[in-house]
Every structure is written in structure tokens, then in C-alpha cells.
Scaffold this motif. Structure first.
Motif, mmCIF file in Angstrom:
data_model
loop_
_atom_site.group_PDB
_atom_site.id
_atom_site.type_symbol
_atom_site.label_atom_id
_atom_site.label_comp_id
_atom_site.label_asym_id
_atom_site.label_seq_id
_atom_site.Cartn_x
_atom_site.Cartn_y
_atom_site.Cartn_z
ATOM 1 N N SER A 216 0.833 -1.187 0.000
ATOM 2 C CA SER A 216 0.000 0.000 0.000
ATOM 3 C C SER A 216 0.872 1.243 0.000
ATOM 4 O O SER A 216 2.072 1.188 0.285
ATOM 5 C CB SER A 216 -0.926 -0.001 1.230
ATOM 6 O OG SER A 216 -1.800 1.093 1.195
ATOM 7 N N SER B 272 -2.239 6.498 -0.601
ATOM 8 C CA SER B 272 -3.472 6.865 -1.296
ATOM 9 C C SER B 272 -4.729 6.432 -0.556
ATOM 10 O O SER B 272 -5.838 6.779 -0.947
ATOM 11 C CB SER B 272 -3.482 6.246 -2.700
ATOM 12 O OG SER B 272 -3.396 4.827 -2.629
ATOM 13 N N PRO C 56 -8.980 1.743 -1.068
ATOM 14 C CA PRO C 56 -9.901 1.850 -2.208
ATOM 15 C C PRO C 56 -11.343 1.610 -1.754
ATOM 16 O O PRO C 56 -11.599 0.976 -0.738
ATOM 17 C CB PRO C 56 -9.427 0.730 -3.146
ATOM 18 C CG PRO C 56 -8.014 0.461 -2.752
ATOM 19 C CD PRO C 56 -7.960 0.713 -1.277
ATOM 20 N N ASP C 57 -12.280 2.119 -2.514
ATOM 21 C CA ASP C 57 -13.697 1.936 -2.219
ATOM 22 C C ASP C 57 -14.068 0.458 -2.401
ATOM 23 O O ASP C 57 -13.899 -0.097 -3.489
ATOM 24 C CB ASP C 57 -14.530 2.814 -3.151
ATOM 25 C CG ASP C 57 -16.019 2.688 -2.875
ATOM 26 O OD1 ASP C 57 -16.371 2.163 -1.796
ATOM 27 O OD2 ASP C 57 -16.815 3.093 -3.741
ATOM 28 N N LEU C 58 -14.567 -0.160 -1.340
ATOM 29 C CA LEU C 58 -14.920 -1.579 -1.389
ATOM 30 C C LEU C 58 -16.422 -1.810 -1.334
ATOM 31 O O LEU C 58 -16.868 -2.961 -1.215
ATOM 32 C CB LEU C 58 -14.241 -2.327 -0.233
ATOM 33 C CG LEU C 58 -12.703 -2.343 -0.263
ATOM 34 C CD1 LEU C 58 -12.149 -3.026 0.974
ATOM 35 C CD2 LEU C 58 -12.199 -3.039 -1.524
ATOM 36 N N ARG D 51 -11.381 -6.644 -6.627
ATOM 37 C CA ARG D 51 -11.623 -5.192 -6.538
ATOM 38 C C ARG D 51 -10.335 -4.448 -6.234
ATOM 39 O O ARG D 51 -10.066 -3.385 -6.823
ATOM 40 C CB ARG D 51 -12.649 -4.924 -5.433
ATOM 41 C CG ARG D 51 -12.954 -3.454 -5.207
ATOM 42 C CD ARG D 51 -13.694 -2.864 -6.394
ATOM 43 N NE ARG D 51 -13.898 -1.438 -6.255
ATOM 44 C CZ ARG D 51 -13.034 -0.501 -6.643
ATOM 45 N NH1 ARG D 51 -11.895 -0.872 -7.235
ATOM 46 N NH2 ARG D 51 -13.297 0.772 -6.484
ATOM 47 N N LEU D 52 -9.507 -4.985 -5.356
ATOM 48 C CA LEU D 52 -8.260 -4.308 -5.009
ATOM 49 C C LEU D 52 -7.293 -4.279 -6.191
ATOM 50 O O LEU D 52 -6.642 -3.255 -6.458
ATOM 51 C CB LEU D 52 -7.598 -5.009 -3.812
ATOM 52 C CG LEU D 52 -8.319 -4.861 -2.469
ATOM 53 C CD1 LEU D 52 -7.644 -5.729 -1.413
ATOM 54 C CD2 LEU D 52 -8.340 -3.401 -2.021
ATOM 55 N N ARG D 53 -7.206 -5.373 -6.916
ATOM 56 C CA ARG D 53 -6.306 -5.415 -8.071
ATOM 57 C C ARG D 53 -6.768 -4.432 -9.145
ATOM 58 O O ARG D 53 -5.949 -3.796 -9.827
ATOM 59 C CB ARG D 53 -6.239 -6.831 -8.632
ATOM 60 C CG ARG D 53 -5.451 -7.808 -7.756
ATOM 61 C CD ARG D 53 -5.517 -9.219 -8.304
ATOM 62 N NE ARG D 53 -4.839 -10.188 -7.458
ATOM 63 C CZ ARG D 53 -3.581 -10.590 -7.629
ATOM 64 N NH1 ARG D 53 -2.859 -10.089 -8.622
ATOM 65 N NH2 ARG D 53 -3.042 -11.485 -6.818
ATOM 66 N N LYS D 54 -8.075 -4.309 -9.293
ATOM 67 C CA LYS D 54 -8.615 -3.366 -10.272
ATOM 68 C C LYS D 54 -8.250 -1.933 -9.900
ATOM 69 O O LYS D 54 -8.060 -1.074 -10.775
ATOM 70 C CB LYS D 54 -10.129 -3.527 -10.347
ATOM 71 C CG LYS D 54 -10.778 -2.742 -11.480
ATOM 72 C CD LYS D 54 -12.268 -3.063 -11.565
ATOM 73 C CE LYS D 54 -12.907 -2.305 -12.737
ATOM 74 N NZ LYS D 54 -14.363 -2.609 -12.857
ATOM 75 N N ALA D 55 -8.109 -1.705 -8.574
ATOM 76 C CA ALA D 55 -7.731 -0.371 -8.094
ATOM 77 C C ALA D 55 -6.221 -0.174 -8.085
ATOM 78 O O ALA D 55 -5.732 0.869 -7.642
ATOM 79 C CB ALA D 55 -8.297 -0.155 -6.695
ATOM 80 N N GLY D 56 -5.474 -1.191 -8.565
ATOM 81 C CA GLY D 56 -4.020 -1.054 -8.644
ATOM 82 C C GLY D 56 -3.263 -1.546 -7.438
ATOM 83 O O GLY D 56 -2.039 -1.389 -7.359
#
Length: 502
Positions: free
Chosen positions: A14, A17, A20-22, A175-180
Motif C-alpha cells: 500500500s 493513497s 480503495p472503495d470496497l 476489486r483491489l487489483r482493479k484499483a491497482g
């Protein structure tokens, strides 16, 4: 008092930033802010980091909702069993015992201090049920040994709720991978801290790369190493009375002892002989409860098949009292055995054996020749015992002969098991047939022991003025089970003998 829970989590790298929105994760109705907790944990290990090498972590932590002592054992990637004990100034005995097989007589020292600011969120479903905890940890690490340095980083953790569905973590991961966000390269905070705070110029300890076995000695040692590791790794489970742990540890001692005898041309028996006797001692100590457990299961299952009108007197109560007799004392005694100098010396001796094995000339030979000869030798001895037993009339002499054949079948099974990597399909086929033969002969021996127990229970019931009818009924059924095994044996043995190719 220590409590155990299964921890299933995933760690991610991390930055600053934030989380991320979960809320878009399937099944998540809300993300609840639980505030920031300040955690202060000191991790303990030996000077040579024996626990860390086994991916075991031991810490004393203050702050948060679960302050106390935490001991974590790896189960699978991302899965650990955590044992928790209340906060105290010294390591609780319940925790200390669980690491004894790893550290032996070495001293536990504080090695790393981790201070974390944990920003915690709960992921809940539409009914408010907790699905997972997500935390953003700002970590400061300080090495407490080797004049080491310090490090800091931020990581994200997602821990599944108790009894949660592990597939939910896949949804969060997507979802986390999609957020980078990417998975962490470290399995634990401690592993990262040890790597990043190592003194400058100190080389990281590397584990020797596993090499494919080439010689007969290589194959035998690989098998022995597996059994040594099993004994050490099962020690904590045995102390906690985990299901089947005593049996599995006992089997590991038997496998190792059997290998010493089967492969006496590979390893010097003057060295392995005394070790074999110590393994026999340990197996005997482990078997005090196990043998009674096996008979209890058999008696309970047999009684469940008896129609209620045929159960005369307090039979179930008698069996329960017999099953529980001395159990508490024997458990304490077994823990004492695992804490004894004799046991710890045995573990040290097993380490020495696999690290500096007493190899004989045959150890350098071709596995196909040396190992197959050892297996054939065991099979030949088994053949003699089975055929002698089959030739005897039913009765005590045959029972004893079949018991000896059972023990030899078990030894042949273990020698074939060790031979599978070297000999392939023929050893695998023999291993399979030995399991079947051992099961048949084992069932016969269990019947012999069950009938002996029924005689004892019947005598006690009779002396108390109770009916012994049901015990006699069960005894007769056990006799028929033994007769069926004896009838089936000749045909099974002929099939085994004709199919052996090793």
C-alpha cells in the motif's frame, strides 16, 4: 488459558493513497469505520531465528481489541492458526510448550518491535453480518538484536470473518487489483521486518535448494527427513489434543524406525539402532491413549448396531467409564513426556542423523538396485509369516501369528512407501496392496483386543450384579468378524503375492 482460531487473510502493498472503495464488492452492503488502533508488538525468537525459519511467529502485543500473547502456525498460504493467551509479563506456559519442539533448550529473546497505527474497517452484508476486516497499517519496525536498524512501510490486510466463506476474499482481491493494489511479497510483518532491518553487510540466511535424490542414500534420507519434520511439526497439535494428531505422530515414529530396519544396508545400524529404541519408547508413550481410542470407537460402533431390547444393563455407562479411565492423567503424562529431556534429546539426535547421516557403502548405489532389494527382503519375510499363520488352526496361536504378519505388512508398506520416488509404479502397486492387507490384518487384531476388553467389562458387570448378556452378544459378533477376516486372507494374499513386481 490459551484460545485457538483459524486466521485466513491476504496482505497487500500500500501507499498513502488510502483504502480503495470496497462498497462495490459483491455482497458488501456497507463499510464501517472502526477507528484507528495503536498496536505495539514485540516478537520473540531464538538467536538463530528457529521460529522464523519455520514461518512461526510469537509476539506480545498491547493495544487493540486482542492484546496478549499470540503464537501463529502456518497452515497454508494465507492461512494460519493463531493461539492467543492473556497479556502477562512473562511467556505463558501454555504458549511456551507449543514451541518447545522447535527451540528445544534455546532461549527466547525479543528480536523485533513493531509499532503500527491500524486504520480498521468492517465489511458487512445487508443484515449487518461481518464478512471481513480490512486494515491499513502504518508500520514502524525496529530490530532489537544484531545492532540492527529500522524500517517503515504501509500495508493493507483483509482478514476473513470467523466461519466466513474464503471465496469472499477472491471478490475483495479482484476489486483491489482493479484499483491497482498488489499482493505483498512478504508472508508476514515479521518476515518483512527481519529482511528490512538486517544489519548492513549481514547476509540473509538462504535455505539450501532441494536437490532431486540421485543415490539410494538420497532417497532414504529424504524419507527420514519427512518423518523427522512430521514429529516436530505435530508436537504442538499433540499438546493441544488436536484430532488424530497423536496417531499421526505415532505413525511418523514407526515409519522412521521401520526405515532404519529395512534400509540397514544404507545406514549404519550401530547408530540407528539406539535411535530406533528411543522412537519405540516415544511410540509407546503416544499409544497409551490411542489404543484405547481405537477400541472405544469400535465398541461404540458395535453397540450402536445392537437393537435396544438386547441391551441389558448400563452397558453404555460401563463403556464410557472404561473409555475415560485415566485419560486426564495420561494426557498430563504425555505432556510431561514431550517436555522431558529424553524427548528433546531424541529430537536433537534425529536432527544430527539427517544432517550428518551414517551412510554405508550401499548408500552410494543405484536406487533401483539397493532399494528394490530391501523391499523384496521385507516382502519375503512377510510371505513366510503369512503362510505360517494361514497353515495354523484357528485359535490363540493363529491370532499371534497373524499379529506378527500384520506388523511385518506394516514394515513392508513403509519400505515400499519410501521406495515410490525411486521405483515408481511397482512400489506404488505394492504400497496399495500392503495397505489392504494391513487393513484386513488390523481388523482381525482389533477384534482380538476388543474381545479381551469385552471379557474384562463383562467380569466387572457380573461382579456388580449386572447382566453380562450384551457383552456376550458383542463378543460373538467380534468372533464372526475375525472368522471372516481369516477366511478372506488366503485369497487376498494370493492376489498380493502374484501381483508383486518389486
Amino acid at each position: 488459558m490459551a484460545d485457538t482460531k483459524r486466521e485466513i487473510e491476504r496482505k497487500y502493498e500500500s501507499d498513502d493513497s488510502g483504502l480503495p472503495d470496497l462498497t462495490g464488492v459483491a455482497g458488501v452492503a456497507a463499510v464501517i469505520d472502526k477507528g484507528v488502533a495503536h498496536l505495539d508488538a514485540t516478537y520473540y525468537d531464538t538467536v538463530d531465528e528457529r521460529l522464523a525459519r519455520s514461518s512461526i511467529t510469537l509476539r506480545r502485543r498491547t493495544g487493540g481489541s486482542d492484546a496478549g500473547w499470540h503464537l501463529k502456525f502456518p497452515v497454508a498460504p494465507g492461512v494460519r492458526d493463531e493461539i492467543h493467551a492473556p497479556l502477562s509479563d512473562t511467556l505463558p506456559r501454555a504458549i511456551a510448550g507449543l514451541v518447545r519442539s522447535r527451540i528445544r533448550d534455546a532461549e527466547l529473546l525479543p528480536v523485533v518491535r513493531l509499532r503500527s497505527d491500524r486504520d480498521l474497517r468492517d465489511l458487512v452484508d445487508a443484515d449487518g453480518r461481518l464478512l471481513a476486516e480490512v486494515s491499513m497499517d502504518a508500520v514502524q519496525a525496529e530490530r532489537l538484536t544484531d545492532a540492527g536498524g529500522s524500517a517503515q512501510w504501509t500495508e493493507l490486510e483483509v482478514e476473513l470473518a470467523d466461519d466466513g466463506d474464503p471465496t469472499f476474499l477472491d471478490k475483495v482481491d479482484k476489486r483491489l487489483r482493479k484499483a491497482g493494489v498488489r499482493p505483498s511479497n512478504s508472508a508476514s510483518k515479521l518476515a518483512r521486518a527481519l529482511a528490512e532491518t538486517a544489519p548492513r553487510g549481514k547476509k540473509k540466511r538462504k535455505q539450501a535448494a532441494a536437490q532431486a535424490p540421485l543415490t539410494a542414500g538420497d532417497h532414504v534420507l529424504a524419507y527420514l527427513r519427512e518423518q523427522r519434520d512430521a514429529i516436530v511439526e505435530l508436537d504442538p497439535a499433540v499438546r493441544q489434543d488436536a484430532y488424530d494428531s497423536v496417531h499421526r505422530m505415532r505413525v511418523a515414529t514407526r515409519r522412521m524406525r521401520s526405515a532404519f530396519r529395512s534400509y540397514g544396508k544404507v545406514l549404519d545400524r550401530e547408530i540407528t539402532g539406539p535411535l530406533g529404541e528411543e522412537l519405540k519408547w516415544l511410540a509407546g508413550e503416544l499409544g497409551v491413549d490411542r489404543d484405547r481410542e481405537v477400541l472405544t470407537e469400535r465398541l461404540t460402533a458395535a453397540l450402536a448396531e445392537v437393537p435396544r431390547p438386547l441391551i441389558h444393563g448400563p452397558v453404555r455407562t460401563r463403556m464410557r467409564l472404561w473409555a475415560n479411565a485415566r485419560r486426564g492423567g495420561s494426557r498430563r503424562r504425555l505432556t510431561g513426556v514431550l517436555d522431558s529431556k529424553r524427548y528433546l534429546a531424541l529430537l536433537d539426535a534425529l536432527d544430527a542423523l539427517v544432517d550428518a547421516p551414517p551412510l554405508l557403502k550401499a548408500a552410494g548405489g543405484k536406487p533401483e538396485k539397493v532399494i528394490s532389494k530391501a523391499v523384496r527382503n521385507d516382502f519375503g519375510k512377510l510371505t513366510e509369516l503369512v503362510e505360517q499363520a494361514v497353515a495354523l488352526p484357528p485359535g490363540q496361536d493363529r491370532d499371534l501369528a497373524l499379529h506378527e504378519a500384520r506388523k511385518k505388512a506394516k514394515r513392508t508398506r513403509y519400505s515400499a512407501e519410501a521406495a515410490v520416488p525411486a521405483l515408481g509404479d511397482p512400489a506404488t502397486a505394492l504400497l496399495k496392496s500392503m495397505k489392504s492387507l494391513q487393513t484386513l490384518l488390523g481388523d482381525h487384531q482389533d477384534s482380538v483386543m476388543t474381545r479381551q476388553t469385552l471379557r474384562e467389562l463383562s467380569a466387572v458387570a457380573h461382579a456388580a450384579g449386572e447382566s453380562s448378556f450384551t457383552y456376550g452378544l458383542l463378543y460373538g459378533r467380534e468372533e464372526r468378524r475375525a472368522e471372516r477376516a481369516e477366511t478372506e486372507l488366503p485369497g487376498m494374499w494370493a492376489s498380493v503375492r502374484d501381483g508383486a513386481e518389486v
